[in-house]
Enzyme design. Structure first.
Site, PDB file in Angstrom:
ATOM      1  CB  CYS A 302     -22.809  10.451 -13.388  1.00  0.00           C
ATOM      2  SG  CYS A 302     -24.464  10.004 -13.915  1.00  0.00           S
ATOM      3  CG  ASP A 426     -21.695  12.960  -6.384  1.00  0.00           C
ATOM      4  OD1 ASP A 426     -21.803  12.735  -7.602  1.00  0.00           O
ATOM      5  OD2 ASP A 426     -22.571  13.544  -5.713  1.00  0.00           O
ATOM      6  CG  HIS A 428     -23.280  13.668 -10.317  1.00  0.00           C
ATOM      7  ND1 HIS A 428     -23.443  12.616  -9.448  1.00  0.00           N
ATOM      8  CD2 HIS A 428     -24.048  13.396 -11.400  1.00  0.00           C
ATOM      9  CE1 HIS A 428     -24.305  11.745  -9.978  1.00  0.00           C
ATOM     10  NE2 HIS A 428     -24.680  12.190 -11.161  1.00  0.00           N
TER      11      HIS A 428
END
Length: 469
Positions: A302, A426, A428
């Site tokens: 990440c 994000d 992820h």
């Protein structure tokens, strides 16, 4: 140079090659310049002649702008509104659904629509053809033939007619030929000429869209003097690169070839806070996340992806020319600066904000500030510092805490109440480049203070803009 105001209703863009052909004397430099100028004058006359044709892309609409705006189909007249041309344009949705009717309105908002036209020349002429005449001249010369890549953009409002739009396009084409002539004469070396390259740049309000002609093949680092002149002309600060090639305007109807999504946050609605203001990332970035580039980094990559998003920002703002680094290039950079052992390259080890700072400096020459937060609950009190960062630097922020990393793209903050929301990208996410899924599911979205682990510590990497033109 043509300036198009940024509050555009419709952008009329005409592209197409014009054949530049001339015979250059091998010895007389002044004569070469005169021949080049005469050739450009002939091209300007061609644009103003009856043989000039503008064809609306993906439609049956063809316009002869110098024949009193004669056009086909017959429903198209000089008084037809520019926005009504949309009903003749075949959309991608119609093609994929098998519908062939060209007279269906596009569902896209006309507030940012682009009408693309092809610049063409009518070669057939009515009436009997005259017999060809051949002549022979013996002399030492250099025959030059190249295609000038014409690319002009003008603004049309909702009340402008096709006649209005065509007049502006012809004026823009004529002006661009003049700018191309200047560039070609400035960069002539013997019988070697550089092809002029028109590029479009979107400047801060209220200047709008500007077209500049550069010599093709000349790198940005050799055009600094020209960029300085442009900055002075448009009264722009000399510490930001507005006119590098990486800053060229991306038209909304053109796909990005690399497949990455750009600026997914622009479709989101800003949160409403009592006396609150929104402070956002400035410019364009690519969304980098898990599982892209055929790399399975689910569960460990990440921070690498957040770093790639930051690197893409510096690349697409024209600060750096290198490509976005891969995981291995990031790891090698950390080995090169002495932060990691050689065995780190090719591993699946995490990195954090300090490593992100080191890589940005090593690979991009970009410095960063680090903000330390002892626990997540303190982030709510950092509104002023984060707002000031986006106001002055405008770069994406990498935040790492525990085993997670995210990218902060902006804050909505109320100075009076202290209330704050964070715009989070994000890394992820593991799915396809589907903007609707990414925004609907919150992979790019506004988050409250409870988004952070209230007891975990966080480090924030705040990249700083280099001071360059």
């Amino acid at each position: 140079m043509v300036v198009v105001e940024s509050d555009t209703t419709i952008l009329l863009r005409v592209k197409g090659p014009l054949e530049f052909k001339c015979q250059l004397d091998l010895t007389d430099a002044l004569l070469r310049q005169k021949v080049i100028s005469a050739t450009f004058e002939a091209l300007r006359s061609q644009v103003k002649s009856d043989s000039c044709v503008l064809a609306v892309c993906n439609s049956p609409v063809i316009i002869w702008p110098n024949k009193r705006i004669f056009a086909t189909p017959q429903e198209i007249t000089p008084d037809t509104l520019c926005e009504d041309v949309h009903q003749w344009i075949q959309t991608d949705e119609q093609e994929t659904s098998g519908k062939r009717s060209a007279k269906k309105k596009s569902k896209k908002s006309l507030s940012m629509s682009v009408v693309n036209l092809r610049l063409m020349t009518e070669v057939s002429k009515p009436g009997p053809l005259s017999a060809p005449v051949l002549s022979k001249t013996v002399q030492k010369s250099h025959f030059l033939s190249t295609a000038l890549p014409m690319d002009c953009v003008v603004r049309a409002s909702c009340t402008d007619t096709i006649k209005d739009g065509c007049e502006r396009l012809l004026e823009a084409l004529t002006h661009q030929l003049c700018e191309m002539e200047k560039v070609m004469l400035q960069h002539i070396s013997g019988t070697t000429l550089l092809v002029p390259e028109p590029l479009h740049f979107l400047l801060p309000e209220p200047k709008g869209l500007v077209t500049v002609v550069y010599p093709a093949g000349v790198p940005d680092n050799q055009l600094e003097t020209q960029r300085k002149d442009l900055h002075q002309q448009f009264e722009l600060p000399d510490d930001r690169p507005y006119f590098r090639r990486a800053n060229t305007f991306h038209f909304p109807n053109e796909p990005y070839r690399d497949g990455y999504l750009r600026n997914p946050h622009v479709t989101l609605t800003h949160p409403s806070l009592d006396n609150g203001k929104v402070y956002m990332v400035q410019g364009i970035y690519s969304y980098h996340h898990y599982m892209q580039d055929r790399v399975d980094d689910n569960g460990w990559g990440c921070a690498y992806r957040s770093l790639q998003t930051i690197c893409s920002w510096f690349q697409q703002q024209g600060y750096v020319e290198r490509s976005v680094p891969t995981h291995k290039e990031i790891q090698q950079a950390l080995v090169d600066v002495g932060d990691k052992q050689t065995s780190f390259v090719g591993s699946r080890q995490w990195i954090g904000s300090i490593e992100v700072q080191a890589v940005l400096n090593q690979l991009l020459g970009v410095t960063s500030k680090i903000m330390f937060v002892s626990q997540g609950s303190e982030l709510a009190s950092k509104g002023r510092e984060l707002a000031n960062h986006f106001l002055t630097e405008g770069t994406p922020i990498m935040i790492g805490g525990g085993v997670l990393a995210h990218t902060i793209l902006g804050v909505a903050w109320s100075e009076t109440t202290g209330e704050i929301r964070y715009l989070i990208l994000d890394p992820h996410y593991t799915g396809a480049e589907d903007l609707q899924v990414i925004t609907d599911k919150g992979w790019c979205g506004w988050k409250g203070p409870d988004f952070w682990d209230q007891t975990a510590y966080y480090n924030l990497c705040l990249p700083q803009r280099p001071k360059i033109i």
